[in-house]
Design an enzyme around this catalytic site. Structure first.
Site, PDB file in Angstrom:
ATOM      1  N   HIS A   2      -9.267  -3.671  -2.043  1.00 34.42           N
ATOM      2  CA  HIS A   2      -8.267  -2.905  -1.280  1.00 34.42           C
ATOM      3  C   HIS A   2      -8.647  -1.422  -1.256  1.00 34.42           C
ATOM      4  O   HIS A   2      -8.607  -0.772  -0.213  1.00 34.42           O
ATOM      5  CB  HIS A   2      -6.890  -3.124  -1.927  1.00 34.42           C
ATOM      6  CG  HIS A   2      -5.748  -2.394  -1.283  1.00 34.42           C
ATOM      7  ND1 HIS A   2      -4.666  -3.040  -0.736  1.00 34.42           N
ATOM      8  CD2 HIS A   2      -5.517  -1.060  -1.101  1.00 34.42           C
ATOM      9  CE1 HIS A   2      -3.821  -2.129  -0.244  1.00 34.42           C
ATOM     10  NE2 HIS A   2      -4.315  -0.927  -0.467  1.00 34.42           N
ATOM     11  N   GLU A   3      -9.054  -0.895  -2.427  1.00 39.15           N
ATOM     12  CA  GLU A   3      -9.383   0.536  -2.509  1.00 39.15           C
ATOM     13  C   GLU A   3     -10.672   0.864  -1.772  1.00 39.15           C
ATOM     14  O   GLU A   3     -10.765   1.888  -1.085  1.00 39.15           O
ATOM     15  CB  GLU A   3      -9.462   0.993  -3.975  1.00 39.15           C
ATOM     16  CG  GLU A   3      -8.141   0.904  -4.727  1.00 39.15           C
ATOM     17  CD  GLU A   3      -6.973   1.503  -3.965  1.00 39.15           C
ATOM     18  OE1 GLU A   3      -7.123   2.585  -3.379  1.00 39.15           O
ATOM     19  OE2 GLU A   3      -5.895   0.868  -3.937  1.00 39.15           O
TER      20      GLU A   3
ATOM     21  N   HIS B 128     -10.146   1.262   1.791  1.00 43.08           N
ATOM     22  CA  HIS B 128      -9.613   2.572   2.195  1.00 43.08           C
ATOM     23  C   HIS B 128     -10.735   3.557   2.489  1.00 43.08           C
ATOM     24  O   HIS B 128     -10.600   4.428   3.345  1.00 43.08           O
ATOM     25  CB  HIS B 128      -8.740   3.167   1.079  1.00 43.08           C
ATOM     26  CG  HIS B 128      -7.311   2.741   1.135  1.00 43.08           C
ATOM     27  ND1 HIS B 128      -6.514   2.915   2.238  1.00 43.08           N
ATOM     28  CD2 HIS B 128      -6.524   2.138   0.201  1.00 43.08           C
ATOM     29  CE1 HIS B 128      -5.287   2.460   1.978  1.00 43.08           C
ATOM     30  NE2 HIS B 128      -5.273   1.978   0.753  1.00 43.08           N
TER      31      HIS B 128
ATOM     32  N   CYS C 199       0.858  -1.185   0.000  1.00 38.64           N
ATOM     33  CA  CYS C 199       0.000   0.000   0.000  1.00 38.64           C
ATOM     34  C   CYS C 199       0.890   1.230   0.000  1.00 38.64           C
ATOM     35  O   CYS C 199       1.896   1.262   0.721  1.00 38.64           O
ATOM     36  CB  CYS C 199      -0.874  -0.033   1.255  1.00 38.64           C
ATOM     37  SG  CYS C 199      -1.965   1.383   1.398  1.00 38.64           S
TER      38      CYS C 199
HETATM   39 ZN   LIG Z   1      -3.682   1.008  -0.061  1.00 40.71          ZN
END
Ligand SMILES: [Zn+2]
EC number: 3.5.1.88
Length: 184
Positions: A154-155, A158, A111
């Protein structure tokens, strides 16, 4: 454009907050945010252009990673032969369905906001359907599998204040069910 100094690092509060929904039509500020996040990814993946900027290569960048608590993330996933597997700025994205089948990147995840290497399988769904709005505000729905599905999870994490290592089993970082897909 964003440089490494602009990337919010782990420890910053904004990375642990739920990002605020984005309203349409996009403000000029939000249009610039979308553009600049995608520009980061494009340049970071282009060796020649990146000689000048020294960006850490990325396939996804979410607004909280540039200090903005907004539900927006840029995704640019290249394939093995440099073709583009998925390219989009996801606005107000959510996962509307996911496979029971798990998947993880064989090499683990990284990341831009996490400077250290954290080994272990980040176990995710192998296939997902996401709903989001594009920059024009149109509602889109797309089905993804394998690597692009991992990147989008993953995004979207966030935007919910979640970091990849939250998913790694603390006692057994490389434990994964035998039916899971390991993506190389
Ligand atoms: Zn990330």
């Amino acid at each position: 454009m964003y440089l490494m100094k602009d990337i919010t690092r782990d420890g910053a509060k904004v990375l642990r907050e739920r990002a605020k929904p984005v309203t349409f039509p996009l403000s000029d500020e939000d249009k610039k945010l979308a553009h600049d996040m995608m520009a980061y990814l494009v340049i970071s993946q282009d060796e020649e252009q990146n000689e000048k900027y020294h960006l850490r290569p990325g396939v996804g960048l979410a607004a909280p990673q540039v200090g903005q608590s907004k539900a927006m993330a840029a995704v640019l996933v290249p394939g093995e032969n440099n073709e583009i597997l998925f390219k989009e700025v996801l606005i107000n994205p959510r996962i509307i369905s996911n496979s029971v089948q798990h998947a993880a990147l064989a090499e683990g995840e990284g990341c831009l906001s996490v400077d250290k290497d954290i080994p272990g399988y980040v176990v995710r769904a192998d296939r997902i359907t996401i709903a989001y709005q594009n920059e024009a505000g149109e509602h889109k729905k797309v089905r993804l599998k394998n690597y692009p599905a991992i990147v989008c999870q993953h995004e979207i994490d966030h935007l919910n204040g979640v970091l990849f290592y939250d998913h790694i089993n603390k006692e057994h970082p490389f434990s994964i069910d035998p039916n899971a897909v390991l993506i190389h």
